[in-house]
Design an enzyme around this catalytic site. Structure first.
Site, PDB file in Angstrom:
ATOM      1  N   SER A  86     -22.450  27.651  19.039  1.00 25.29           N
ATOM      2  CA  SER A  86     -22.007  27.226  18.087  1.00 25.29           C
ATOM      3  C   SER A  86     -23.523  26.340  17.591  1.00 25.29           C
ATOM      4  O   SER A  86     -23.699  25.471  18.585  1.00 25.29           O
ATOM      5  CB  SER A  86     -21.209  25.764  18.024  1.00 25.29           C
ATOM      6  N   ARG A 132     -23.291  23.208  16.481  1.00 22.86           N
ATOM      7  CA  ARG A 132     -22.769  21.714  16.465  1.00 22.86           C
ATOM      8  C   ARG A 132     -23.201  21.651  18.806  1.00 22.86           C
ATOM      9  O   ARG A 132     -23.047  21.270  19.159  1.00 22.86           O
ATOM     10  CB  ARG A 132     -21.059  22.000  16.648  1.00 22.86           C
ATOM     11  N   HIS A 159     -28.032  30.596  14.551  1.00 23.08           N
ATOM     12  CA  HIS A 159     -27.798  31.420  16.400  1.00 23.08           C
ATOM     13  C   HIS A 159     -27.809  32.653  16.548  1.00 23.08           C
ATOM     14  O   HIS A 159     -27.379  33.761  15.269  1.00 23.08           O
ATOM     15  CB  HIS A 159     -27.109  30.400  16.927  1.00 23.08           C
ATOM     16  N   HIS A 172     -24.458  33.749  14.021  1.00 22.39           N
ATOM     17  CA  HIS A 172     -25.069  34.535  13.029  1.00 22.39           C
ATOM     18  C   HIS A 172     -25.270  35.610  12.818  1.00 22.39           C
ATOM     19  O   HIS A 172     -25.615  36.328  11.665  1.00 22.39           O
ATOM     20  CB  HIS A 172     -25.751  32.916  12.581  1.00 22.39           C
ATOM     21  N   GLU A 205     -14.855  35.598  14.698  1.00 21.83           N
ATOM     22  CA  GLU A 205     -13.826  35.603  14.934  1.00 21.83           C
ATOM     23  C   GLU A 205     -14.139  34.263  15.614  1.00 21.83           C
ATOM     24  O   GLU A 205     -12.843  33.222  15.921  1.00 21.83           O
ATOM     25  CB  GLU A 205     -13.571  35.992  16.137  1.00 21.83           C
TER      26      GLU A 205
HETATM   27  P1  AMP Z   1     -21.002  28.815  10.187  1.00 21.32           P
HETATM   28  O1  AMP Z   1     -22.748  28.392   9.849  1.00 21.32           O
HETATM   29  O2  AMP Z   1     -20.700  27.571  11.110  1.00 21.32           O
HETATM   30  O3  AMP Z   1     -20.134  27.802   8.896  1.00 21.32           O
HETATM   31  O4  AMP Z   1     -20.770  29.713  10.890  1.00 21.32           O
HETATM   32  C1  AMP Z   1     -20.938  30.909   9.639  1.00 21.32           C
HETATM   33  C2  AMP Z   1     -20.644  32.380  10.257  1.00 21.32           C
HETATM   34  O5  AMP Z   1     -20.965  32.649  11.540  1.00 21.32           O
HETATM   35  C3  AMP Z   1     -18.791  32.353  10.321  1.00 21.32           C
HETATM   36  O6  AMP Z   1     -18.289  33.773   9.982  1.00 21.32           O
HETATM   37  C4  AMP Z   1     -18.264  32.037  11.502  1.00 21.32           C
HETATM   38  O7  AMP Z   1     -17.251  32.628  12.119  1.00 21.32           O
HETATM   39  C5  AMP Z   1     -19.771  32.798  12.191  1.00 21.32           C
HETATM   40  N1  AMP Z   1     -20.088  32.113  13.957  1.00 21.32           N
HETATM   41  C6  AMP Z   1     -20.189  31.119  14.131  1.00 21.32           C
HETATM   42  N2  AMP Z   1     -20.904  31.000  15.269  1.00 21.32           N
HETATM   43  C7  AMP Z   1     -20.268  32.545  16.032  1.00 21.32           C
HETATM   44  C8  AMP Z   1     -20.498  32.970  17.593  1.00 21.32           C
HETATM   45  N3  AMP Z   1     -20.629  32.694  18.669  1.00 21.32           N
HETATM   46  N4  AMP Z   1     -19.737  33.972  17.223  1.00 21.32           N
HETATM   47  C9  AMP Z   1     -20.048  34.687  16.094  1.00 21.32           C
HETATM   48  N5  AMP Z   1     -20.014  34.650  14.932  1.00 21.32           N
HETATM   49  C10 AMP Z   1     -20.290  32.941  14.446  1.00 21.32           C
END
Ligand code: AMP
Length: 298
Positions: free
Chosen positions: A194, A196, A43, A46, A157
């Site tokens: 997110s 999720r 999204h 990322h 963050e």
């Molecule tokens: P994930 O795919 O959920 O494991 O997240 C991968 C990376 O993206 C991690 O460093 C998260 O902290 C970051 N991330 C997830 N959601 C956001 C967001 N809304 N804004 C910025 N970074 C994010």
């Protein structure tokens, strides 16, 4: 001359050997490498991290791996969204150089027996209800850093405790990488984006945005001098009253150590984890003491 769409598609590799073939070539050409580890279902959050990596390195690698080791048995590993084709298209649009898409066997071969554990920062908050989370994250992130040997790696963050844990890991193990962080990207109504969020029903989605609003208002009140304990108690009662189905925690902590604080003397963070049905949402906001005037430390 415009590039053809194919020319912009990232290289897709599934093995560490292939990955090292490409990174070795880039290094020999004197190029720096940026890594963004993800679990996919990409999204704008990322993508914003990918942009930071691009701005700070010559080559961008994004890894996509839904890491079974960070999920406890009752969690959402099986239903976690997997959207590989859409993910690769999004990474083509941001001109990623390489997407690393390892299989579970590639990452955790037969007899895999090693765990990387960071103490202290993983004592509570998300660790209290997600006992496998941080050991799973630190083990896979260590592997990804050793596999790609990037110059920089970028984390969000949004997962604030995770960000501090990874900074600690890199410092403690002298891993030669600079960890950069990106601010939380939000939907227009303030909900932290997110993977999720797609679990939420329309009704839950309406309630979800209140988490950010309440964290933000509470952070503002505390920054202006209101007592932390009273503001946290008020925020908890608002969250429950507004329709959240449960709360794992809502806390104000030191922004660097995550130690509990009762007075705002240094940069702090308000962090919350709440439930809507079977979906768990986390978010956090910074709180700066009004006289500090300085930048937050992350
Ligand atoms: P994930 O795919 O959920 O494991 O997240 C991968 C990376 O993206 C991690 O460093 C998260 O902290 C970051 N991330 C997830 N959601 C956001 C967001 N809304 N804004 C910025 N970074 C994010």
């Amino acid at each position: 001359m415009a590039n053809s769409p194919d020319a912009l598609r990232p290289i897709i590799v599934r093995t560490v050997k292939q990955l090292r073939g490409h990174t070795g070539q880039w290094r020999r050409a004197g190029q720096t490498i940026g890594l963004v580890p993800t679990m996919g279902a990409l999204h704008d959050g990322h993508i914003s991290l990918a942009q930071i990596a691009k701005d700070n390195a010559d080559r961008l690698i994004v890894s996509i791996f839904v890491n079974s080791k960070q999920f406890s048995p009752h969690e959402d590993f099986d239903r976690y969204p997997r959207e590989q084709d859409a993910d690769v298209a999004k990474l083509a649009a941001v001109q990623a150089d390489l997407v690393f898409l390892p299989s579970a066997d590639e990452m955790y071969g037969e007899g895999f027996a090693t765990t990387i554990h960071v103490d202290d920062l993983t004592r509570d908050l998300c660790a209290a209800t997600r006992p496998r989370l941080f050991d799973g994250v630190t083990t896979i992130v260590t592997k990804l850093l050793l596999q790609t040997t990037p110059d920089i790696a970028v984390f969000g963050e949004k997962d604030y405790q995770q960000l501090l844990v990874i900074r600690r890991l890199v410092r403690d193990l002298d891993i030669a990488v600079t960890i950069l962080s990106g601010p939380t990207k939000r939907e227009p109504d303030g909900l932290a984006i997110s993977s999720r969020n797609q679990y939420l029903t329309p009704e839950q989605r309406g309630v979800a945005a209140q988490l950010n609003r309440i964290l933000r208002d509470t952070a503002d009140e505390i920054a202006q001098g209101s007592g932390i304990a009273a503001q946290v108690a008020l925020a908890k009662s608002k969250l429950t009253g507004i329709g959240f189905d449960g709360m794992d925690y809502l806390e104000v902590r030191d922004a660097d150590t995550l130690e509990p604080i009762d007075r705002l003397e240094r940069p702090a963070r308000i962090l919350g984890a709440v439930w809507l049905g079977t979906t768990r949402l986390i978010d956090n906001r910074e709180i700066l003491p009004s006289k500090s005037g300085g930048d937050p430390l992350v």
